[in-house]
Design a protein around this motif. Structure first.
Motif, PDB file in Angstrom:
ATOM      1  N   ILE A 177       4.774   4.093   8.881  1.00 43.89           N
ATOM      2  CA  ILE A 177       5.198   4.995   7.797  1.00 43.89           C
ATOM      3  C   ILE A 177       3.973   5.705   7.228  1.00 43.89           C
ATOM      4  O   ILE A 177       2.838   5.223   7.377  1.00 43.89           O
ATOM      5  CB  ILE A 177       5.924   4.220   6.666  1.00 43.89           C
ATOM      6  N   SER A 180       4.728  -7.846   8.318  1.00 43.04           N
ATOM      7  CA  SER A 180       5.380  -6.646   7.777  1.00 43.04           C
ATOM      8  C   SER A 180       6.784  -6.984   7.271  1.00 43.04           C
ATOM      9  O   SER A 180       7.362  -6.223   6.502  1.00 43.04           O
ATOM     10  CB  SER A 180       5.447  -5.551   8.845  1.00 43.04           C
ATOM     11  N   GLN A 181       7.339  -8.148   7.684  1.00 41.70           N
ATOM     12  CA  GLN A 181       8.673  -8.521   7.189  1.00 41.70           C
ATOM     13  C   GLN A 181       8.651  -8.863   5.701  1.00 41.70           C
ATOM     14  O   GLN A 181       9.695  -8.910   5.054  1.00 41.70           O
ATOM     15  CB  GLN A 181       9.242  -9.691   7.998  1.00 41.70           C
ATOM     16  N   GLU A 201       1.714   0.749   7.601  1.00 44.80           N
ATOM     17  CA  GLU A 201       0.987   2.011   7.387  1.00 44.80           C
ATOM     18  C   GLU A 201      -0.205   2.058   8.340  1.00 44.80           C
ATOM     19  O   GLU A 201      -1.063   1.181   8.305  1.00 44.80           O
ATOM     20  CB  GLU A 201       0.514   2.076   5.935  1.00 44.80           C
ATOM     21  N   ASN A 239       2.855  -3.033  -0.432  1.00 41.62           N
ATOM     22  CA  ASN A 239       3.830  -3.713  -1.303  1.00 41.62           C
ATOM     23  C   ASN A 239       4.334  -5.019  -0.688  1.00 41.62           C
ATOM     24  O   ASN A 239       5.527  -5.247  -0.528  1.00 41.62           O
ATOM     25  CB  ASN A 239       5.015  -2.786  -1.606  1.00 41.62           C
ATOM     26  N   CYS A 249       6.919  -6.965   3.550  1.00 44.60           N
ATOM     27  CA  CYS A 249       6.704  -5.713   2.821  1.00 44.60           C
ATOM     28  C   CYS A 249       7.995  -5.317   2.091  1.00 44.60           C
ATOM     29  O   CYS A 249       9.083  -5.769   2.439  1.00 44.60           O
ATOM     30  CB  CYS A 249       6.295  -4.592   3.776  1.00 44.60           C
ATOM     31  N   GLU A 250       7.840  -4.438   1.095  1.00 43.24           N
ATOM     32  CA  GLU A 250       9.003  -3.979   0.331  1.00 43.24           C
ATOM     33  C   GLU A 250      10.044  -3.353   1.274  1.00 43.24           C
ATOM     34  O   GLU A 250      11.237  -3.575   1.137  1.00 43.24           O
ATOM     35  CB  GLU A 250       8.542  -2.959  -0.711  1.00 43.24           C
ATOM     36  N   GLU A 251       9.522  -2.586   2.236  1.00 45.71           N
ATOM     37  CA  GLU A 251      10.371  -2.027   3.291  1.00 45.71           C
ATOM     38  C   GLU A 251      10.068  -2.823   4.554  1.00 45.71           C
ATOM     39  O   GLU A 251       9.051  -2.582   5.222  1.00 45.71           O
ATOM     40  CB  GLU A 251      10.037  -0.545   3.492  1.00 45.71           C
ATOM     41  N   PRO A 252      10.887  -3.844   4.922  1.00 47.37           N
ATOM     42  CA  PRO A 252      10.533  -4.757   6.021  1.00 47.37           C
ATOM     43  C   PRO A 252      10.271  -4.031   7.342  1.00 47.37           C
ATOM     44  O   PRO A 252      10.879  -2.994   7.644  1.00 47.37           O
ATOM     45  CB  PRO A 252      11.768  -5.672   6.135  1.00 47.37           C
ATOM     46  N   SER A 253       9.359  -4.621   8.120  1.00 46.58           N
ATOM     47  CA  SER A 253       9.010  -4.145   9.471  1.00 46.58           C
ATOM     48  C   SER A 253       8.374  -2.756   9.485  1.00 46.58           C
ATOM     49  O   SER A 253       8.421  -2.052  10.486  1.00 46.58           O
ATOM     50  CB  SER A 253      10.232  -4.149  10.403  1.00 46.58           C
ATOM     51  N   THR A 254       7.778  -2.369   8.351  1.00 49.80           N
ATOM     52  CA  THR A 254       7.055  -1.089   8.316  1.00 49.80           C
ATOM     53  C   THR A 254       5.567  -1.338   8.129  1.00 49.80           C
ATOM     54  O   THR A 254       5.174  -2.274   7.410  1.00 49.80           O
ATOM     55  CB  THR A 254       7.549  -0.179   7.179  1.00 49.80           C
TER      56      THR A 254
END
Length: 518
Positions: free
Chosen positions: A26, A203-204, A213, A56, A206-211
């Motif tokens: 992302i 990344s799971q 940067e 996040n 993170c606020e948006e899982p599996s994303t």
């Protein structure tokens, strides 16, 4: 499968309770990627760098422990004790990009190491951590280099001194929200594998899982400028007939795809051929190199216990020993039943033990030599079993005499006619150590072994040229390893051809002296 997150995810997908995640990159909130600029001097020590940002993220004590444990596991195995790859993780909110990856003399690098209060330069840090049980194991990786690798942010704050330690300034805590991860390496492939595994597992959270940067690596000097990580699955194919043949099954392409889905693959029957399935390999599966790995996963999903026990008519399932091993076992059994003890010394020995100590000269074309032996004891692959036997006796001199030992094992010789330029030969040797020379005792063992190998003893007259009897006889020989006049060569005639197959005798006093034997 190196952390709880990975194991639980794979089990849930396997049981059909969850979908295999789709990892994606992302853009950051401000639309501008973090960059890390690689200086050319890093080529002298650790040329490659990769990394990512996890935004996040929500840590709990358990998640935090697992995050650190996964790094340690990767450092131990895939990264070969940090020699090939090392991971640094930082609280991004304490740093300011862009970042630089440099290589500087140790005196010019100064920072407060992780969990310390005192500022040190590179040389002081090496001295300080010499006694540290955990860190001292890694100091040798860069200690003797004229430059040390170091990662700075735009304010010249030291993020880490890879592969030794991170800076205290950017250390991660339970309150950390944004993680900047940098990975330095000697190996171009492994640096990306480690990066992919780290970001895929965490990344799971993170606020948006599996994303994830991505970050931009600027490295024009070695043409390694790129955006990392690349989370696009690898595309490959596997043959339906191959999978069925290996597993003894008759699955359709659709059934194979269904089984592969349980193993977290994205698979579809190929449009180009009915015998192919198109497989997308997720970034977490760096172990998949060939269709045999895909076949194995189909077998796991199908259930190993559900496979047929045998494949009639397709494979031979009866094993048998190699003839040379069968022969070695016969000789071994006979020597043991005659009251001799078997020993198993090391196959490598020093050059002197193999040649000079046995009064033998090295012609340069006999022994296989190691290019970079760790110690003087491991310089050549033995061409004789004698040094091993004598070293064994030397170490066991305190035992009561006589000592009767033997070995049946391989020696190696250079052989330029073969592809690997060397060959193994199976040899048998025995040594008797007592208060007398023991010549007649080893002679007796020789006769016993030859008798059991169905080889008749020929008198000297019978062994002369012109006769055609098969068997063996002995003749005096001048061998510098043995006492003059007290050594014999063993001659064998078989199918009309004559060979010298061995030697026995009383060892020369200088040989005994070298091995510290009386």
């Amino acid at each position: 499968m190196l952390c709880f997150e990975g194991i639980s995810l794979m089990l849930n997908v396997f049981q059909g309770r969850a979908q295999a995640p789709t990892y994606r990159t992302i853009t950051p909130p401000n639309g501008k990627l973090q960059t890390i600029t690689v200086h050319e001097e890093t080529s002298q020590i650790r040329p490659y760098v990769s990394g990512a940002v996890l935004r996040n993220i929500k840590f709990t004590p358990e998640r935090y422990e697992s995050f650190i444990a996964l790094q340690d596991k990767l450092h131990q195995n895939l990264a070969r004790q940090r020699t090939l790859v090392s991971i640094g993780t930082h609280d991004l909110d304490t740093l300011k990009g862009p970042f630089t990856y440099e290589a500087l003399p140790p005196e010019e690098i100064s920072f407060v190491p992780l969990n310390r209060q005192k500022k040190m330069n590179g040389a002081e840090l090496m001295k300080f951590y010499e006694s540290d049980k955990h860190i001292s194991r890694f100091l040798h990786i860069i200690r003797d280099s004229p430059v040390y690798p170091v990662i700075y942010d735009s304010r010249r704050t030291v993020c880490s001194l890879p592969p030794i330690i991170n800076g205290n300034h950017s250390k991660i805590t339970l309150n950390t929200k944004n993680i900047f991860m940098e990975i330095t390496a000697l190996d171009k492939t492994k640096v990306e594998i480690v990066n992919n595994i780290m970001v895929a597992m965490f990344s799971q959270y993170c606020e948006e899982p599996s994303t994830v940067e991505p970050i931009k690596v600027i490295s024009p000097h070695n043409h390694e400028s790129r955006e990392v990580p690349n989370l696009t699955p690898r595309e490959t194919q596997a043959e339906v007939s191959y999978i069925n043949a290996c597993c003894g099954l008759s699955l359709s392409a659709d059934e194979i795809c269904k089984h592969l889905k349980r193993m977290s693959f994205d698979a579809k029957p190929s449009k180009s051929s009915r015998d192919l399935v198109d497989v997308r390999v997720p970034v977490t599966r760096a172990d998949v190199l060939h269709q045999c790995d895909i076949m194995e996963d189909v077998a796991i999903a199908y259930g190993f216990n559900n496979l047929k026990r045998t494949f009639p008519g397709k494979s031979g399932t009866i094993g048998q020993p190699l003839m040379v091993n069968k022969l070695a076992d016969i000789v071994r059994m006979e020597a043991a039943m005659a009251g001799w003890s078997e020993v198993m010394p090391l196959i490598l020995c020093s050059h002197d033990e193999n040649f000079a100590w046995l009064n033998r000269k090295d012609d340069g074309n006999t022994a296989v030599k190691l290019a970079n032996p760790k110690t003087a004891e491991y310089q050549v692959v033995r061409t004789s079993l004698i040094p091993g036997l004598l070293k064994t006796i030397k170490e066991n001199k305190h035992h009561s005499v006589p000592i009767k030992i033997f070995e049946v094992s391989d020696v190696a010789f250079k052989d330029m006619s073969l592809e690997r330029k060397s060959r193994n030969e199976r040899h048998f040797a025995a040594a008797w150590y007592g208060k007398t020379s023991g010549f007649e005792i080893v002679h007796g063992l020789l006769d016993r072994v030859m008798l059991m190998l169905k080889s008749a003893f020929l008198t000297h007259e019978e062994g002369l040229e012109g006769t055609h009897l098969d068997g063996y006889w002995i003749e005096e020989v001048d061998d510098p390893t043995f006492f003059p006049g007290h050594a014999a060569a063993i001659h064998l005639r078989l199918n009309g051809k004559q060979h010298v197959i061995g030697v026995f005798g009383i060892l020369h006093p200088t040989v005994l002296e070298k091995f510290e034997l009386k």
